[in-house]
Design an enzyme around this catalytic site. Structure first.
Site, PDB file in Angstrom:
ATOM      1  N   THR A 178       0.842  -1.197   0.000  1.00  0.00           N
ATOM      2  CA  THR A 178       0.000   0.000   0.000  1.00  0.00           C
ATOM      3  C   THR A 178       0.876   1.245   0.000  1.00  0.00           C
ATOM      4  O   THR A 178       1.851   1.338   0.742  1.00  0.00           O
ATOM      5  CB  THR A 178      -0.921  -0.015   1.232  1.00  0.00           C
TER       6      THR A 178
ATOM      7  N   CYS B  28      36.016   6.469  12.550  1.00  0.00           N
ATOM      8  CA  CYS B  28      35.619   6.417  13.948  1.00  0.00           C
ATOM      9  C   CYS B  28      34.156   6.802  14.164  1.00  0.00           C
ATOM     10  O   CYS B  28      33.566   6.416  15.154  1.00  0.00           O
ATOM     11  CB  CYS B  28      36.523   7.295  14.775  1.00  0.00           C
TER      12      CYS B  28
END
Lengths: 203, 393
Positions: free
Chosen positions: B242, B330
């Site tokens: 949908t 990092c």
């Protein structure tokens, strides 16, 4: 909507990141008794530690550092430099990454390697002191060799992991994080793995 | 503290006009597939949005498919080439080779590497120091097996814009299909599918001040296609499930607003980028701007600060209320720095030290000035404690 900002890391880490303690701003006039550098800029982390030692008591009187790295690297070096002041060399030599992360109030798993570098840099500095002051015998294990530059894993640690049950490269990685960054050490790590397996468990 | 958002390539704030439309649209809850008036009401709004999307990129409305994200759209296009069903018209091409680049978004790269595991050959084009592919290399990489060339229009990290028109010419001349991931380009630079002559073009709503969870996929009429999500007749059977009516309606409105504001924003970005570059250059030594000097998104500025690590830069800026992103490993949870920066030949250490500033329609001169005030202090602070930076003075 209320935004309850927990930030990325613990409050303790944040405090040390915002206001790092004991940075060596100018090395020219700083007299130190031992220094050690570990890590690799390519991998994003490098730490340099300096210690001053009370030769009578064998205690660390001052600790200064420099770090290239992320927030947890900066904070863990900073907190470590506070932890070791007044500590006996042999006790400081035993500080483990776990002690540092505990002091920081915890680190996410993928950040553990940042604290691993801190204790290694400190040990390197202490060993440097021993070496310069005729106490080579105190250097715990004769110059273990770093195999994985990125994660700072030594041959000794590989041996340790083997003794703890690692039999494959994958298991070795799980225990030591070896070769998880650039992977260049894989060949050497595998041959050492095989060597220690044979040595300790071979016929 | 007033915060400053300079991470618009990650996502954008909803346009105020989009917000208004969404509030109204919340009243419309019918399923667009239903025949009754509730359904027809929703259908009308979805089709309005489709028309806007089609017009915006010069496509026919029938060629527009709404998806759940830009990533889904890209996955869908690439995965089309894996179909091994004997009932599928694409089966004959199931060994097709795909040519892409080393600087694509992970949703293309990881799909490509998954396809490689299924026996599809994948070639990754290199880029130069500015992030541009070499058209000769593309020409030479196309073989008889090549089924698809998939190259992004503009790069999310460094902003470099590829010459898709020329790329299409090369692909067409060899009878190869062409897809472009235009997620970062649509809404920032003029895009016309006929002009670019592509078979597939994908973009997303949340990068253009629309709602998240929305993607738009252009599939040229007649170009092969295989649905990624099956089990419904929605989107003419090309994407089951949908419809995300709110998302689609919001995207439609966002597009409508882009038509009105794109040019004005572009002028502003050009101005601000100049300010940023000059401010950084004048006040911070040892830097490098990444990305193409001219063929680059005006809202995007990627810069490396030697001897400083990106996550630390990002988080010090965050403490000052400034939001940017970084190519440092990092910050990402992985340990490898940005694949895009590495592909441009930037060293790992300088990739770790990079940040991306990406401006948006709400960015102001004051904000740029504040960033230029804060940034030099942050970089100095980090460099002062860095083992990797020696102040040359």
């Amino acid at each position: 909507m209320q935004f309850d900002d927990k930030w990325v890391y613990t409050d303790k880490l944040k405090e040390h990141f915002m206001h790092p303690k004991n940075i060596l701003m100018d090395a020219t006039d700083y007299k130190y008794d031992g220094s050690g550098i570990v890590g690799n800029i390519k991998c994003g982390d490098q730490m340099l530690m300096f210690i001053q030692v009370d030769k009578e008591k064998q205690t660390i009187t001052d600790c200064k550092w420099k770090t290239y790295g992320c927030a947890s690297a900066i904070a863990s070096t900073s907190i470590l430099s506070e932890m070791v002041k007044g500590m006996k060399l042999e006790d400081a030599h035993k500080i483990s990454p776990k002690d540092i992360t505990k002091e920081l109030g915890g680190l996410p798993e993928h950040k553990i390697h940042c604290s691993v570098l801190g204790d290694k840099a400190l040990r390197a500095a202490i060993d440097d002191y021993y070496a310069k002051h005729g106490m080579k015998e105190k250097i715990k294990r004769e110059q273990s060799k770093i195999v994985c530059q990125c994660m700072n894993v030594t041959d000794e640690e590989i041996e340790h992991a083997v003794l703890e049950g690692a039999r494959t490269f994958y298991e070795l990685q799980e225990k030591t994080k070896i070769g998880t960054v650039c992977g260049q050490c894989k060949g050497e790590a595998e041959s050492l793995l095989n060597k220690y397996v044979k040595e300790h468990f071979g016929n | 503290m007033k915060r400053i958002y300079l991470d618009n390539n990650a996502t954008t704030p909803l346009h105020p006009e989009v917000k208004k439309v969404l509030v109204d649209a919340m009243e419309v809850y019918g399923n667009p597939s239903s025949l009754h008036s509730y359904g027809r009401e929703a259908r009308q709004l979805v089709e309005d949005a489709r028309e806007k999307a089609a017009k915006f990129i010069g496509a026919h409305t029938d060629d527009i498919v709404f998806t759940g994200s830009g990533s889904e759209a890209n996955n869908t296009v690439l995965t089309t080439f894996t179909c091994q069903s004997r009932f599928c018209s694409l089966t004959a091409k199931h060994n097709a080779q795909i040519i892409t680049t080393k600087i694509e978004h992970p949703c293309v790269l990881e799909t490509a590497s998954c396809l490689a595991g299924k026996g599809i050959k994948v070639a990754y084009l290199d880029v130069d120091q500015y992030g541009k592919i070499n058209l000769e290399e593309l020409k030479n990489s196309i073989t008889e097996d090549t089924g698809l060339v998939s190259i992004m229009t503009a790069n999310n990290e460094i902003g470099t814009i590829q010459d898709i028109k020329e790329i299409s010419k090369i692909a067409r001349s060899k009878g190869v299909l062409i897809h472009t991931d235009a997620v970062q380009a649509v809404g920032k630079i003029p895009i016309n599918v006929n002009d670019l002559d592509v078979d597939y073009l994908t973009f997303s709503g949340h990068k253009i001040y629309g709602p998240k969870g929305t993607g738009v996929m252009y599939i040229k009429k007649g170009s092969p296609f295989c649905p990624f999500i099956r089990g419904g007749h929605q989107e003419k059977g090309r994407r089951a499930g949908t419809e995300n009516t709110l998302g689609i309606i919001g995207t439609g409105k966002a597009i409508e607003m882009r038509v009105l504001e794109m040019e004005k924003d572009e002028k502003k970005f050009v101005e601000f980028k100049k300010l940023l570059k000059k401010g950084i250059e004048d006040n911070i030594p040892d830097i490098k701007f990444n990305g193409h000097p001219t063929d680059c998104l005006s809202n995007t500025l990627n810069v490396s600060f030697f001897g400083a690590e990106g996550e630390a830069i990002l988080l010090y800026l965050d403490l000052e209320g400034v939001a940017v992103s970084t190519g440092s490993a990092c910050a990402s949870g992985s340990l490898d720095p940005s694949h895009v920066l590495l592909a441009t030949g930037l060293s790992a250490e300088n990739a770790h030290g990079s940040i991306r500033i990406s401006m948006g329609r709400e960015t102001t001169t004051d904000e740029i000035e504040r960033v230029l005030d804060i940034l030099p202090k942050v970089i100095k602070k980090i460099r002062d404690m860095s083992t990797a930076y020696v102040n040359k003075k």
